[in-house]
Design a protein around this motif. Structure first.
Motif, short mmCIF file in Angstrom:
data_model
loop_
_atom_site.label_atom_id
_atom_site.label_comp_id
_atom_site.label_asym_id
_atom_site.label_seq_id
_atom_site.Cartn_x
_atom_site.Cartn_y
_atom_site.Cartn_z
N SER A 49 -3.75 37.72 -22.62
CA SER A 49 -3.31 36.56 -21.85
C SER A 49 -4.50 36.00 -21.09
CB SER A 49 -2.17 36.92 -20.90
OG SER A 49 -2.65 37.71 -19.84
N VAL A 50 -4.41 34.71 -20.75
CA VAL A 50 -5.52 34.06 -20.05
C VAL A 50 -4.97 33.23 -18.90
CG1 VAL A 50 -7.50 32.50 -20.28
CG2 VAL A 50 -6.72 33.80 -22.27
N ALA A 51 -5.54 33.45 -17.72
CA ALA A 51 -5.29 32.56 -16.59
C ALA A 51 -6.53 31.71 -16.41
CB ALA A 51 -5.00 33.35 -15.32
N ALA A 52 -6.36 30.39 -16.60
CA ALA A 52 -7.50 29.49 -16.48
C ALA A 52 -7.21 28.48 -15.39
CB ALA A 52 -7.75 28.77 -17.81
N ALA A 53 -8.19 28.27 -14.51
CA ALA A 53 -8.00 27.28 -13.44
C ALA A 53 -9.31 26.55 -13.21
CB ALA A 53 -7.56 27.99 -12.16
N LEU A 54 -9.21 25.23 -13.10
CA LEU A 54 -10.41 24.42 -12.95
C LEU A 54 -10.25 23.43 -11.81
CD1 LEU A 54 -10.94 23.47 -16.73
CD2 LEU A 54 -12.29 25.15 -15.42
N GLU A 55 -11.39 23.11 -11.18
CA GLU A 55 -11.40 21.96 -10.29
C GLU A 55 -12.39 21.00 -10.92
OE1 GLU A 55 -11.96 23.04 -6.07
OE2 GLU A 55 -13.11 21.16 -6.04
N LEU A 56 -11.93 19.79 -11.17
CA LEU A 56 -12.77 18.85 -11.92
C LEU A 56 -13.17 17.66 -11.07
CD1 LEU A 56 -10.80 18.66 -15.32
CD2 LEU A 56 -12.73 20.15 -14.72
N ASP A 57 -14.38 17.14 -11.39
CA ASP A 57 -14.84 15.89 -10.80
C ASP A 57 -15.14 15.01 -12.01
OD1 ASP A 57 -15.99 13.89 -9.41
OD2 ASP A 57 -17.59 15.09 -8.51
N GLY A 58 -14.17 14.17 -12.38
CA GLY A 58 -14.30 13.48 -13.66
C GLY A 58 -14.36 14.53 -14.75
N PRO A 59 -15.39 14.44 -15.61
CA PRO A 59 -15.47 15.42 -16.70
C PRO A 59 -16.23 16.68 -16.29
CG PRO A 59 -17.12 13.72 -17.00
CD PRO A 59 -16.41 13.37 -15.73
N VAL A 60 -16.71 16.73 -15.06
CA VAL A 60 -17.58 17.84 -14.67
C VAL A 60 -16.80 18.92 -13.92
CG1 VAL A 60 -19.64 18.51 -13.37
CG2 VAL A 60 -19.54 16.28 -14.52
N ILE A 61 -17.06 20.16 -14.30
CA ILE A 61 -16.37 21.29 -13.68
C ILE A 61 -17.00 21.60 -12.32
CG2 ILE A 61 -15.79 23.74 -13.94
CD1 ILE A 61 -15.93 23.22 -17.03
N ARG A 62 -16.17 21.61 -11.28
CA ARG A 62 -16.67 21.92 -9.93
C ARG A 62 -16.40 23.37 -9.54
NH1 ARG A 62 -20.34 19.36 -9.55
NH2 ARG A 62 -20.30 17.10 -9.53
N GLN A 63 -15.31 23.90 -10.06
CA GLN A 63 -14.97 25.30 -9.79
C GLN A 63 -14.18 25.81 -10.97
OE1 GLN A 63 -13.28 27.91 -6.51
NE2 GLN A 63 -13.14 25.87 -5.59
N ALA A 64 -14.38 27.08 -11.31
CA ALA A 64 -13.64 27.63 -12.45
C ALA A 64 -13.19 29.05 -12.15
CB ALA A 64 -14.53 27.64 -13.69
N ARG A 65 -12.01 29.36 -12.61
CA ARG A 65 -11.52 30.74 -12.55
C ARG A 65 -11.02 31.09 -13.96
NH1 ARG A 65 -9.83 31.23 -7.04
NH2 ARG A 65 -11.62 30.43 -5.88
N LEU A 66 -11.39 32.28 -14.41
CA LEU A 66 -11.05 32.68 -15.77
C LEU A 66 -10.77 34.17 -15.78
CD1 LEU A 66 -10.83 31.80 -18.72
CD2 LEU A 66 -13.28 32.21 -18.96
N VAL A 67 -9.51 34.54 -16.00
CA VAL A 67 -9.14 35.96 -15.96
C VAL A 67 -8.30 36.29 -17.20
CG1 VAL A 67 -8.06 37.79 -14.60
CG2 VAL A 67 -9.07 35.81 -13.43
N LEU A 68 -8.60 37.45 -17.78
CA LEU A 68 -7.87 37.89 -18.98
C LEU A 68 -6.93 39.05 -18.67
CD1 LEU A 68 -9.84 36.11 -20.53
CD2 LEU A 68 -10.21 37.98 -22.13
#
Ligand SMILES: Cc1cc2nc3c(=O)[nH]c(=O)nc-3n(C[C@H](O)[C@H](O)[C@H](O)COP(=O)(O)OP(=O)(O)OC[C@H]3O[C@@H](n4cnc5c(N)ncnc54)[C@H](O)[C@@H]3O)c2cc1C
Ligand code: SF4
Ligand code: FES
Ligand code: FES
Lengths: 330, 174
Positions: A241-260
């Motif tokens: 399983s994957v928990a994915a979370a992003l904070e975006l500024d337009g197309p650019v990633i500002r923050q990322a969380r990625l847990v399996l």
């Protein structure tokens, strides 16, 4: 199930004082009773904590949410604050178990559920997690559902929780109370890798009670996704399983969380990959590169090589869903 | 687990008095701590509608309603139900008048051997109380805790879809 003494304290302090090496707290009972029926654990004393005042959610001064350890998985997943502000957590909980079990299962108990390794569940075979030093039949036996990351010579089990994968991604904090007083544990440090003590799943001491799980204000409600891959469409544990979370500024990633989930002895979070994602543009190439980096040290066993491929695709899909669809489309 | 009151037990393991409302009547009972709710119902109270399929939370045949919410009676300790309001399949009908969910199961022929049926019906009433399922896909997902070895799933889903509006109108509480 063995005979045991039963008590039902009504204060936190009394619960902690009643506890001993041979006692267990019981909340929903959905994991503990299951294990007791198989004689895999034989506590002398059950301390029923369902009378403790830990069944509510409240807002923290910083704008986060404090979840009482006794809030049921169903109430948590369907709480308006969680659905709106932390949809990743709602999705993860609703992907797990069944409606009946989610009505019974508690937030605290979910963290402490034990592995679903079939050798662990079979008292007639050795298992280092059950009886330290006896051996690990999974390493050389059937290991299709076992770990591909962070395993040890002694144990290749995975942690089965869905909820915990989301809590790790959301940077939750575990509040506990023991005889020595309260303390807090960062979610990432709560569960352990097996190392040479696979009997210990986590950092909690025998006398310690989980009281609350605290969510920081950032819920990634705009861009998050929980993806669970399993052997049947519902009511089965995760293969990956994957928990994915992003904070975006337009197309650019500002923050990322990625847990399996489903791949290691604990929710598998890779902070190096998360940092690398910051500043990258949202694209299939970016997500594939992240997946490859996260899985570069994967060590599949005889029967779970498919999990590496599966995890790679699941990461790319979960990140894409998070970026494009957003987590609110439940 | 088959421990019952008649089994010899060490003196330190005393039965606990509990009081619960079971299918509308108040019951005062003595239970040993390791008796599950399912064993209490079936072995001590002769309410054998709730079935023991797996005894491990995996099949849903033991589903009953506690304070209106569906739970697995096999993974619940009876002693932990002190003060609760419980409804089993035996308590759903109003006298001779079947519950709308029971009527829908008959109308749609939503069973073959019938072993899973009490659990399916209690679970479906719990589903109605939750008020979350909209449409057949969500009904299927939110009924995934009830397995049917005969594979009567399509008719079960149709029965529930039919009965949901009726149950929700009456509040669904048994
Ligand atoms: C058939 C089946 C399918 C399932 N499928 C899934 C799934 O797909 N995904 C998933 O994530 N989970 C799944 N589960 C597991 C389920 O989510 C857990 O069993 C549940 O969350 C445990 O919570 P509980 O309150 O019932 O714990 P309990 O059984 O009451 O307790 C579990 C352990 O935690 C301890 N404990 C409980 N509360 C506290 C506390 N506050 N402080 C300290 N110790 C405490 C107990 O002493 C015990 O050791 C499944 C379970 C079953 C039976
Ligand atoms: S993988 Fe861990 S839990 Fe499974 S048999 Fe080996 S030691 Fe036991
Ligand atoms: S008998 Fe309880 S879930 Fe199967
Ligand atoms: S009708 Fe036979 S198991 Fe469902």
């Amino acid at each position: 199930m063995n005979p045991f003494r039963y008590s039902k304290p009504d204060t936190l302090q009394a619960a902690v004082e009643l506890s001993s090496a041979n006692s267990r707290f019981i909340a929903g009972g959905t994991n503990l009773l299951d294990l007791m029926k198989e004689n895999l654990t034989r506590p002398e004393h059950l301390i029923d904590i369902t009378g403790l005042p830990l069944a509510d959610l409240s807002e923290t001064p910083s704008g986060g949410v404090m979840i009482g350890a006794l809030v049921s998985n169903a109430d948590l997943a369907w709480h308006p604050w969680i659905e709106r502000r932390y949809p990743l957590l709602s999705q993860a909980i609703l992907a797990g178990a069944s409606p009946q079990l989610r009505n019974m299962a508690s937030t605290g108990g979910n963290l402490l559920q034990r592995t679903r390794c079939y050798y662990f569940y079979d008292a007639s075979v050795p298992c280092n997690k059950r009886s330290p030093g006896s051996g690990c039949p999974a390493r050389s036996g059937l290991n299709r559902i076992h770990a591909i990351l962070g395993a040890s010579e002694q144990c290749v089990a995975t942690h089965p929780s869905d909820m915990c994968v989301a809590l790790a991604a959301l940077d939750a904090v575990v509040h506990v109370l023991g005889r020595g007083g309260p303390r807090t544990i960062e979610f990432a440090d709560f569960h352990r890798l097996p190392g040479d003590a696979p009997d210990r799943d986590n950092q909690l001491a025998d006398d310690e009670l989980i009281t609350y799980i605290e969510l920081p204000p950032a819920g990634f409600a705009e861009h998050s996704h929980y993806l669970k891959i399993r052997d049947r469409a519902s009511y089965a544990f995760a293969l990956v399983s994957v928990a994915a979370a992003l904070e975006l500024d337009g197309p650019v990633i500002r923050q990322a969380r990625l847990v399996l989930g489903g791949v290691a002895h604990k929710p598998w979070r890779d902070r190096a990959v998360e940092s690398w994602l910051v500043g990258q543009a949202v694209s299939r190439e970016t997500f594939t590169a992240a997946a490859d980096a996260l899985l570069q040290d994967a060590e599949p066993l005889a029967h779970n090589g498919f999990k590496v491929k599966l995890a790679r695709r699941a990461i790319v899909r979960a990140l894409s869903e998070a970026a494009l669809v957003g987590g609110t489309a439940r | 687990m088959s421990a019952t009151l008649s089994e010899a037990t060490p003196a330190s393991f005393v039965p606990h008095p509990i009081r619960l409302t079971l299918n509308g009547s108040v019951r005062e009972l003595q239970v040993l701590p390791w008796t599950t709710l399912l064993d209490l119902l079936r072995e001590q109270l002769d309410l054998v509608g709730s079935k023991k399929g797996c005894d491990h939370g995996q099949c849903g045949a033991c589903t009953v309603l506690r304070d209106g919410k569906r739970i697995n009676a096999c993974l619940t300790l009876a002693v932990m139900c002190d003060g609760a309001e419980l409804t089993t399949v035996e308590g759903l009908a109003d006298g001779d008048e079947l519950h709308p969910m029971q009527r829908a199961f008959i109308k749609h022929d939503a069973f073959q051997c019938g072993y899973c049926t009490p659990g399916q019906i209690c679970s479906a009433v719990g589903l109605a109380n939750e008020g979350r399922a909209q449409g057949s896909a969500e009904i299927s997902e939110l009924m995934s805790g009830n397995l049917c070895r005969c594979g009567a799933y399509n008719n079960i889903r149709d029965a529930i879809e039919d009965a949901l509006p009726l149950c929700q109108q009456t509040g669904g509480e048994s």
